[in-house]
Design a protein around this motif. Structure first.
Motif, PDB file in Angstrom:
ATOM      1  N   HIS A  12       0.813  -1.226   0.000  1.00 21.33           N
ATOM      2  CA  HIS A  12       0.000   0.000   0.000  1.00 21.33           C
ATOM      3  C   HIS A  12       0.844   1.273   0.000  1.00 21.33           C
ATOM      4  O   HIS A  12       0.389   2.322  -0.434  1.00 21.33           O
ATOM      5  CB  HIS A  12      -0.960   0.008   1.197  1.00 21.33           C
ATOM      6  CG  HIS A  12      -0.281   0.251   2.502  1.00 21.33           C
ATOM      7  ND1 HIS A  12       0.351  -0.757   3.207  1.00 21.33           N
ATOM      8  CD2 HIS A  12      -0.104   1.384   3.204  1.00 21.33           C
ATOM      9  CE1 HIS A  12       0.875  -0.234   4.294  1.00 21.33           C
ATOM     10  NE2 HIS A  12       0.614   1.049   4.325  1.00 21.33           N
ATOM     11  N   ALA A  19      -4.219  -4.915  -6.158  1.00 18.84           N
ATOM     12  CA  ALA A  19      -5.242  -4.043  -5.571  1.00 18.84           C
ATOM     13  C   ALA A  19      -4.700  -3.261  -4.389  1.00 18.84           C
ATOM     14  O   ALA A  19      -5.184  -2.164  -4.087  1.00 18.84           O
ATOM     15  CB  ALA A  19      -6.449  -4.871  -5.150  1.00 18.84           C
ATOM     16  N   PRO A  40      -0.872   1.567  -4.545  1.00 22.19           N
ATOM     17  CA  PRO A  40      -1.479   2.860  -4.843  1.00 22.19           C
ATOM     18  C   PRO A  40      -1.802   2.944  -6.341  1.00 22.19           C
ATOM     19  O   PRO A  40      -1.149   2.303  -7.175  1.00 22.19           O
ATOM     20  CB  PRO A  40      -0.389   3.871  -4.475  1.00 22.19           C
ATOM     21  CG  PRO A  40       0.511   3.148  -3.539  1.00 22.19           C
ATOM     22  CD  PRO A  40       0.456   1.713  -3.936  1.00 22.19           C
ATOM     23  N   GLU A  41      -2.788   3.737  -6.677  1.00 18.43           N
ATOM     24  CA  GLU A  41      -3.244   3.849  -8.059  1.00 18.43           C
ATOM     25  C   GLU A  41      -2.142   4.291  -9.019  1.00 18.43           C
ATOM     26  O   GLU A  41      -2.115   3.886 -10.174  1.00 18.43           O
ATOM     27  CB  GLU A  41      -4.407   4.840  -8.112  1.00 18.43           C
ATOM     28  CG  GLU A  41      -5.147   4.853  -9.415  1.00 18.43           C
ATOM     29  CD  GLU A  41      -6.369   5.738  -9.348  1.00 18.43           C
ATOM     30  OE1 GLU A  41      -6.424   6.691 -10.135  1.00 18.43           O
ATOM     31  OE2 GLU A  41      -7.244   5.469  -8.510  1.00 18.43           O
ATOM     32  N   ASP A  42      -1.203   5.103  -8.535  1.00 17.47           N
ATOM     33  CA  ASP A  42      -0.153   5.634  -9.415  1.00 17.47           C
ATOM     34  C   ASP A  42       1.162   4.868  -9.322  1.00 17.47           C
ATOM     35  O   ASP A  42       2.184   5.317  -9.822  1.00 17.47           O
ATOM     36  CB  ASP A  42       0.079   7.110  -9.127  1.00 17.47           C
ATOM     37  CG  ASP A  42       0.516   7.364  -7.691  1.00 17.47           C
ATOM     38  OD1 ASP A  42       0.351   6.468  -6.835  1.00 17.47           O
ATOM     39  OD2 ASP A  42       1.015   8.470  -7.416  1.00 17.47           O
TER      40      ASP A  42
END
Length: 69
Positions: A35, A55, A58-60
Motif C-alpha cells: 500500500h 489491488a 497505490p493507483e499511481d
C-alpha cells in the motif's frame, strides 16, 4: 535515497536482504506492505503479484514484472 523492501519466501533470502541494508518481508505479507509502494519489481519466475497484491498498490504505482510466465 529510497526505502527498499525485498519480499522473499525463504528466511535465508530475507536475511541476505537485511545484510545488504534492505527491509525484508515474507511474501505472505506483500499485500500489507504494498500500500505504501511507488514501485514494485518482480524478478521471480512466478506469478507473484496477483489480484490482491495489485489491488493493494497505490493507483499511481509503477509495476515492472520481469519474469512472470
Amino acid at each position: 535515497g529510497a526505502e527498499v523492501t525485498a519480499a522473499a519466501r525463504r528466511g535465508e533470502q530475507r536475511a541476505l536482504a537485511r545484510a545488504m541494508g534492505l527491509r525484508a518481508a515474507g511474501t505472505e505479507h506483500m499485500a500489507r506492505i504494498l500500500h505504501s509502494c511507488t514501485l514494485a519489481v518482480n524478478t521471480a519466475p512466478a506469478m507473484v503479484l496477483g489480484r490482491e497484491e495489485l489491488a493493494a498498490l497505490p493507483e499511481d504505482a509503477l509495476v515492472i514484472d520481469l519474469a512472470s510466465p
